[in-house]
Write a protein that holds these residues in place. Structure first.
Motif, PDB file in Angstrom:
ATOM      1  N   ALA A  40      37.089  62.956  39.486  1.00  0.00           N
ATOM      2  CA  ALA A  40      37.976  63.921  38.963  1.00  0.00           C
ATOM      3  C   ALA A  40      37.520  65.395  39.643  1.00  0.00           C
ATOM      4  O   ALA A  40      36.253  65.600  39.790  1.00  0.00           O
ATOM      5  CB  ALA A  40      37.969  64.021  37.716  1.00  0.00           C
ATOM      6  N   LYS A  43      34.276  67.217  38.791  1.00  0.00           N
ATOM      7  CA  LYS A  43      33.113  66.276  38.108  1.00  0.00           C
ATOM      8  C   LYS A  43      32.518  65.340  39.209  1.00  0.00           C
ATOM      9  O   LYS A  43      32.826  65.103  40.437  1.00  0.00           O
ATOM     10  CB  LYS A  43      33.775  65.287  37.253  1.00  0.00           C
ATOM     11  N   SER A  62      34.078  53.366  29.545  1.00  0.00           N
ATOM     12  CA  SER A  62      35.207  54.325  29.436  1.00  0.00           C
ATOM     13  C   SER A  62      36.589  53.598  29.934  1.00  0.00           C
ATOM     14  O   SER A  62      37.564  53.996  29.359  1.00  0.00           O
ATOM     15  CB  SER A  62      35.214  55.483  30.232  1.00  0.00           C
ATOM     16  N   LYS A  86      45.220  57.111  30.300  1.00  0.00           N
ATOM     17  CA  LYS A  86      45.052  58.261  29.646  1.00  0.00           C
ATOM     18  C   LYS A  86      44.977  59.313  30.625  1.00  0.00           C
ATOM     19  O   LYS A  86      44.506  59.010  31.655  1.00  0.00           O
ATOM     20  CB  LYS A  86      43.583  58.136  28.834  1.00  0.00           C
ATOM     21  N   PRO A  87      45.308  60.637  30.311  1.00  0.00           N
ATOM     22  CA  PRO A  87      45.263  62.016  31.111  1.00  0.00           C
ATOM     23  C   PRO A  87      43.798  61.908  31.779  1.00  0.00           C
ATOM     24  O   PRO A  87      43.601  62.345  32.890  1.00  0.00           O
ATOM     25  CB  PRO A  87      45.301  62.950  30.389  1.00  0.00           C
ATOM     26  N   GLU A  88      42.589  61.551  30.960  1.00  0.00           N
ATOM     27  CA  GLU A  88      41.372  61.607  31.213  1.00  0.00           C
ATOM     28  C   GLU A  88      40.847  60.506  32.647  1.00  0.00           C
ATOM     29  O   GLU A  88      40.038  60.458  33.302  1.00  0.00           O
ATOM     30  CB  GLU A  88      40.329  61.218  30.288  1.00  0.00           C
ATOM     31  N   ASP A  89      41.952  59.590  32.837  1.00  0.00           N
ATOM     32  CA  ASP A  89      41.626  58.788  33.913  1.00  0.00           C
ATOM     33  C   ASP A  89      42.129  59.305  35.104  1.00  0.00           C
ATOM     34  O   ASP A  89      41.861  58.719  36.253  1.00  0.00           O
ATOM     35  CB  ASP A  89      42.509  57.504  33.507  1.00  0.00           C
ATOM     36  N   THR A  90      42.819  60.528  35.143  1.00  0.00           N
ATOM     37  CA  THR A  90      43.138  61.350  36.377  1.00  0.00           C
ATOM     38  C   THR A  90      41.888  61.425  37.379  1.00  0.00           C
ATOM     39  O   THR A  90      41.029  61.867  36.939  1.00  0.00           O
ATOM     40  CB  THR A  90      43.820  62.515  36.155  1.00  0.00           C
ATOM     41  N   THR A 112      47.210  60.142  39.024  1.00  0.00           N
ATOM     42  CA  THR A 112      47.231  61.251  38.141  1.00  0.00           C
ATOM     43  C   THR A 112      48.251  60.521  36.758  1.00  0.00           C
ATOM     44  O   THR A 112      49.210  60.237  36.972  1.00  0.00           O
ATOM     45  CB  THR A 112      48.366  62.404  38.795  1.00  0.00           C
ATOM     46  N   SER A 114      50.092  61.997  33.538  1.00  0.00           N
ATOM     47  CA  SER A 114      50.451  63.125  32.981  1.00  0.00           C
ATOM     48  C   SER A 114      51.892  62.790  32.526  1.00  0.00           C
ATOM     49  O   SER A 114      52.885  62.104  33.017  1.00  0.00           O
ATOM     50  CB  SER A 114      50.590  64.372  33.947  1.00  0.00           C
TER      51      SER A 114
END
Length: 115
Positions: A40, A43, A62, A86-90, A112, A114
């Motif tokens: 990401a 990160k 995760s 989930k958004p955190e999988d972007t 993405t 979202s």
């Protein structure tokens, strides 16, 4: 001479699904483990999943229970089925193979999540 090409990324809503593919060329493929990573913005690159030459999968905590890694040795392709996104999988998702002492990477495909 090994080349990996990812595909299947895109925009999906939270809770949705996406299937990524990684096609290999110039590789024996079937005798090596394959891995999926993601990175990401801002990160570090994170390991997501591994599948052994025999088809045994291992997942990062995760994504465990939501993602499924598989391979088709005849097509020299590894897949990552992503559910309940989930958004955190972007992230940019890349495949990897460690073959004969060398690491090989694809260019990656953008995922993405979202609404």
């Amino acid at each position: 001479q090994v080349q990996l090409v990812e595909s299947g990324g895109g925009l999906v809503q939270p809770g949705g699904s996406l299937r990524l593919s990684c096609a290999a060329s110039g590789s024996i493929f079937s005798i090596y483990a394959m891995r999926w990573y993601r990175q990401a913005p801002g990160k570090q690159r994170e390991w997501v999943a591994l599948i052994s030459s025999g088809g045994m999968p291992i997942y990062a905590d995760s994504v465990k229970g939501r993602f499924t890694i598989s391979r088709d040795n005849a097509k020299k392709t590894v897949y990552l089925q992503m559910n309940s996104l989930k958004p955190e999988d972007t992230a940019v998702y890349s495949c990897n193979i460690f073959q004969d002492g060398h690491q090989y990477w694809g260019q990656g495909t953008q995922v993405t999540v979202s609404s």
